[in-house]
Scaffold this motif. Structure first.
Motif, PDB file in Angstrom:
ATOM      1  N   SER A 162      31.515  30.722  41.545  1.00 21.41           N
ATOM      2  CA  SER A 162      32.334  31.133  40.415  1.00 21.41           C
ATOM      3  C   SER A 162      33.661  31.723  40.892  1.00 21.41           C
ATOM      4  O   SER A 162      33.812  32.038  42.072  1.00 21.41           O
ATOM      5  CB  SER A 162      31.577  32.156  39.573  1.00 21.41           C
ATOM      6  OG  SER A 162      31.342  33.337  40.313  1.00 21.41           O
ATOM      7  N   PRO A 163      34.627  31.892  40.003  1.00 19.70           N
ATOM      8  CA  PRO A 163      35.934  32.432  40.420  1.00 19.70           C
ATOM      9  C   PRO A 163      35.819  33.835  41.017  1.00 19.70           C
ATOM     10  O   PRO A 163      34.830  34.545  40.832  1.00 19.70           O
ATOM     11  CB  PRO A 163      36.730  32.451  39.110  1.00 19.70           C
ATOM     12  CG  PRO A 163      36.098  31.399  38.254  1.00 19.70           C
ATOM     13  CD  PRO A 163      34.637  31.458  38.591  1.00 19.70           C
ATOM     14  N   ALA A 164      36.856  34.235  41.730  1.00 20.11           N
ATOM     15  CA  ALA A 164      36.898  35.547  42.374  1.00 20.11           C
ATOM     16  C   ALA A 164      36.860  36.659  41.336  1.00 20.11           C
ATOM     17  O   ALA A 164      37.382  36.518  40.220  1.00 20.11           O
ATOM     18  CB  ALA A 164      38.157  35.662  43.226  1.00 20.11           C
ATOM     19  N   SER A 165      36.272  37.773  41.713  1.00 20.66           N
ATOM     20  CA  SER A 165      36.201  38.909  40.803  1.00 20.66           C
ATOM     21  C   SER A 165      37.537  39.655  40.764  1.00 20.66           C
ATOM     22  O   SER A 165      38.352  39.575  41.686  1.00 20.66           O
ATOM     23  CB  SER A 165      35.099  39.867  41.241  1.00 20.66           C
ATOM     24  OG  SER A 165      35.462  40.512  42.460  1.00 20.66           O
ATOM     25  N   VAL A 166      37.743  40.429  39.697  1.00 20.26           N
ATOM     26  CA  VAL A 166      38.931  41.265  39.595  1.00 20.26           C
ATOM     27  C   VAL A 166      38.945  42.283  40.728  1.00 20.26           C
ATOM     28  O   VAL A 166      39.992  42.532  41.353  1.00 20.26           O
ATOM     29  CB  VAL A 166      38.972  41.965  38.223  1.00 20.26           C
ATOM     30  CG1 VAL A 166      40.072  43.022  38.190  1.00 20.26           C
ATOM     31  CG2 VAL A 166      39.186  40.941  37.110  1.00 20.26           C
ATOM     32  N   ARG A 167      37.785  42.860  41.011  1.00 20.78           N
ATOM     33  CA  ARG A 167      37.714  43.895  42.045  1.00 20.78           C
ATOM     34  C   ARG A 167      38.172  43.365  43.397  1.00 20.78           C
ATOM     35  O   ARG A 167      39.021  43.976  44.070  1.00 20.78           O
ATOM     36  CB  ARG A 167      36.287  44.431  42.143  1.00 20.78           C
ATOM     37  CG  ARG A 167      36.110  45.444  43.273  1.00 20.78           C
ATOM     38  CD  ARG A 167      34.680  45.950  43.313  1.00 20.78           C
ATOM     39  NE  ARG A 167      34.468  46.865  44.429  1.00 20.78           N
ATOM     40  CZ  ARG A 167      33.332  47.512  44.657  1.00 20.78           C
ATOM     41  NH1 ARG A 167      32.301  47.344  43.844  1.00 20.78           N
ATOM     42  NH2 ARG A 167      33.213  48.323  45.685  1.00 20.78           N
ATOM     43  N   SER A 168      37.608  42.223  43.833  1.00 22.33           N
ATOM     44  CA  SER A 168      37.976  41.714  45.156  1.00 22.33           C
ATOM     45  C   SER A 168      39.428  41.267  45.190  1.00 22.33           C
ATOM     46  O   SER A 168      40.118  41.444  46.204  1.00 22.33           O
ATOM     47  CB  SER A 168      37.050  40.558  45.561  1.00 22.33           C
ATOM     48  OG  SER A 168      37.164  39.475  44.666  1.00 22.33           O
ATOM     49  N   GLU A 228      41.528  44.405  45.570  1.00 24.71           N
ATOM     50  CA  GLU A 228      41.403  44.953  46.913  1.00 24.71           C
ATOM     51  C   GLU A 228      42.220  44.145  47.923  1.00 24.71           C
ATOM     52  O   GLU A 228      42.914  44.706  48.778  1.00 24.71           O
ATOM     53  CB  GLU A 228      39.932  44.997  47.328  1.00 24.71           C
ATOM     54  CG  GLU A 228      39.135  46.075  46.591  1.00 24.71           C
ATOM     55  CD  GLU A 228      37.679  46.089  46.990  1.00 24.71           C
ATOM     56  OE1 GLU A 228      37.209  45.084  47.586  1.00 24.71           O
ATOM     57  OE2 GLU A 228      36.991  47.088  46.712  1.00 24.71           O
ATOM     58  N   LEU A 229      42.163  42.830  47.824  1.00 28.79           N
ATOM     59  CA  LEU A 229      42.912  41.987  48.743  1.00 28.79           C
ATOM     60  C   LEU A 229      44.416  42.210  48.593  1.00 28.79           C
ATOM     61  O   LEU A 229      45.138  42.399  49.578  1.00 28.79           O
ATOM     62  CB  LEU A 229      42.584  40.513  48.500  1.00 28.79           C
ATOM     63  CG  LEU A 229      41.213  40.010  48.954  1.00 28.79           C
ATOM     64  CD1 LEU A 229      41.049  38.552  48.561  1.00 28.79           C
ATOM     65  CD2 LEU A 229      41.046  40.165  50.453  1.00 28.79           C
ATOM     66  N   LEU A 230      44.878  42.196  47.359  1.00 28.85           N
ATOM     67  CA  LEU A 230      46.315  42.340  47.129  1.00 28.85           C
ATOM     68  C   LEU A 230      46.802  43.750  47.475  1.00 28.85           C
ATOM     69  O   LEU A 230      47.902  43.914  48.019  1.00 28.85           O
ATOM     70  CB  LEU A 230      46.639  41.995  45.680  1.00 28.85           C
ATOM     71  CG  LEU A 230      46.406  40.529  45.294  1.00 28.85           C
ATOM     72  CD1 LEU A 230      46.677  40.314  43.814  1.00 28.85           C
ATOM     73  CD2 LEU A 230      47.270  39.585  46.133  1.00 28.85           C
ATOM     74  N   SER A 231      45.996  44.757  47.177  1.00 29.43           N
ATOM     75  CA  SER A 231      46.393  46.128  47.503  1.00 29.43           C
ATOM     76  C   SER A 231      46.473  46.320  49.011  1.00 29.43           C
ATOM     77  O   SER A 231      47.399  46.957  49.528  1.00 29.43           O
ATOM     78  CB  SER A 231      45.399  47.129  46.910  1.00 29.43           C
ATOM     79  OG  SER A 231      45.409  47.061  45.503  1.00 29.43           O
ATOM     80  N   ALA A 232      45.513  45.761  49.742  1.00 29.28           N
ATOM     81  CA  ALA A 232      45.527  45.887  51.190  1.00 29.28           C
ATOM     82  C   ALA A 232      46.717  45.145  51.791  1.00 29.28           C
ATOM     83  O   ALA A 232      47.350  45.627  52.736  1.00 29.28           O
ATOM     84  CB  ALA A 232      44.218  45.365  51.772  1.00 29.28           C
ATOM     85  N   ALA A 233      47.031  43.967  51.255  1.00 31.80           N
ATOM     86  CA  ALA A 233      48.196  43.225  51.746  1.00 31.80           C
ATOM     87  C   ALA A 233      49.478  44.012  51.503  1.00 31.80           C
ATOM     88  O   ALA A 233      50.361  44.080  52.373  1.00 31.80           O
ATOM     89  CB  ALA A 233      48.266  41.856  51.071  1.00 31.80           C
TER      90      ALA A 233
END
Length: 367
Positions: free
Chosen positions: A273-279, A282-287
């Protein structure tokens, strides 16, 4: 044994046109075999794990989660990729500028643990270039756009990356131009559909279907990964960058034209299924924490895929029955180790023996 040894057969069927299937079909054709390549999907590899990947070639960095055998395969493959790419019908981005590892001050303990792991890997695999400690000035010299945002880091020399989708496209174009290769799209096949060696049948069958082979290889499981592709004109990074974090160690892989692949998540699930909002957050904030220029990046794609994985997380090449070979379980290391697995398979197909298999710890996985 020479990888140029003559094949003892004239025609083969390859099942699955992901990364491994395309590489193997091309190499067989280059060695003189006629090849039928069967794929359940279309030519764009939309169902392949290889399409949703960062394609980092980072054996020392991956030793945080990979055993020495996989590290040795990855180190071997770094020198093999240029030779595999050179004859392709279209150019493929490939570079070996190393891997930069960074951390925030609050994650210094996790970074120290990682350094111990990498140092131990260096002892076990001494042919790897040694990691280099960087201070703030060293980080700025390696990646000027980061300035002195980070006080410490590591540079893992000579590690590399390539453009996964450009490679898949170039392999496709090269296969299409070869008269010895017949491509069968939207044509799912299993090993049970063939009787190799019988009249009208291929002389060898090689199954490279990844998770598509699960009905014949029950031990396979899917390990979910999520990646985000962004276009960030304000960001310039010369090399893949990894951010140490105790819960979601991030990677940012720069591709041509300011395209970046951002990922981290690894979930024990075959959920597609598509990526979760949480992940995603987290990915974008870390980038953004690595480079503020990602704030104005445009999201090109958020993708999920499951990597084919065996219980020990190691790849396997096995003889299912006479003249039928299965290659699977490349897990999260597909691009990093594919050339090593390819050369093992070609040795086995040519002589039924492989010195490389023993070198990489694959000998006991041949059945």
């Amino acid at each position: 044994m020479s990888l140029q040894a003559e094949l003892p057969f004239r025609c083969a069927a390859v099942l699955g046109a992901g990364l491994m299937g395309r590489l193997l079909a091309l190499t067989l054709a280059q060695a003189g075999s006629e090849v039928d390549l069967f794929e359940a999907g279309g030519p764009e590899a939309e169902g392949a794990a290889a399409r949703v990947a960062a394609a980092m070639l980072a054996p020392l960095a991956e030793s945080a989660v990979a055993p020495p055998a996989v590290v040795r395969m990855g180190h071997y493959a770094l020198d093999r990729w240029p030779a595999l790419i050179a004859p392709l019908a279209a150019p493929v981005f490939f570079q070996r500028e190393g891997t930069l590892v960074l951390w925030h001050r609050q994650d210094a303990a996790e970074a120290a643990r990682l350094q111990r792991v990498l140092a131990h890997t260096g002892e076990l695999v001494p042919e790897l270039p040694a990691m280099r400690m960087l201070d703030a000035a060293g980080i700025e010299a390696a990646e000027p756009s980061l300035g002195r945002r980070f006080a410490q880091g590591l540079l893992l020399p000579d590690e590399g990356q390539l453009d996964n989708r450009a490679l898949l496209t170039a392999l496709l174009a090269t296969l299409q131009a070869l008269p010895k290769v017949r491509l069968h799209w939207h044509s799912p096949r299993t090993v049970d559909d063939f009787a190799p060696g019988e009249p009208g049948q291929p002389e060898r069958v090689i199954d490279c279907r990844g998770l598509g082979a699960k009905p014949q290889w029950n031990a396979l499981r899917g390990v979910r990964g999520e990646v985000i592709r962004v276009h960030a004109p304000e960001v310039t990074l010369r090399r893949p960058t990894r951010l140490v974090h105790p819960r979601y160690p991030l990677y940012i892989a720069p591709k041509p034209d300011h395209l970046f692949v951002i990922g981290a998540t690894e979930i024990e699930s075959d959920d597609m299924s598509p990526a979760s909002v949480r992940s995603t957050l987290e990915l974008l904030s870390a980038a953004y924490a690595v480079h503020s220029g990602f704030a104005e990046a445009r999201i090109v794609e958020i993708a999920t895929q499951c990597r084919p994985t065996l219980p020990d997380n190691l790849p396997a090449v096995r003889q299912l029955r006479p003249k039928v070979m299965q290659i699977n379980g490349l897990y999260r290391h597909g691009f990093m180790i594919a050339p090593a697995i390819l050369d093992v398979a070609m040795e086995l197909l040519a002589t039924d023996r492989s010195a490389l298999a023993g070198r990489f710890g694959l000998a006991t996985r041949l059945e």
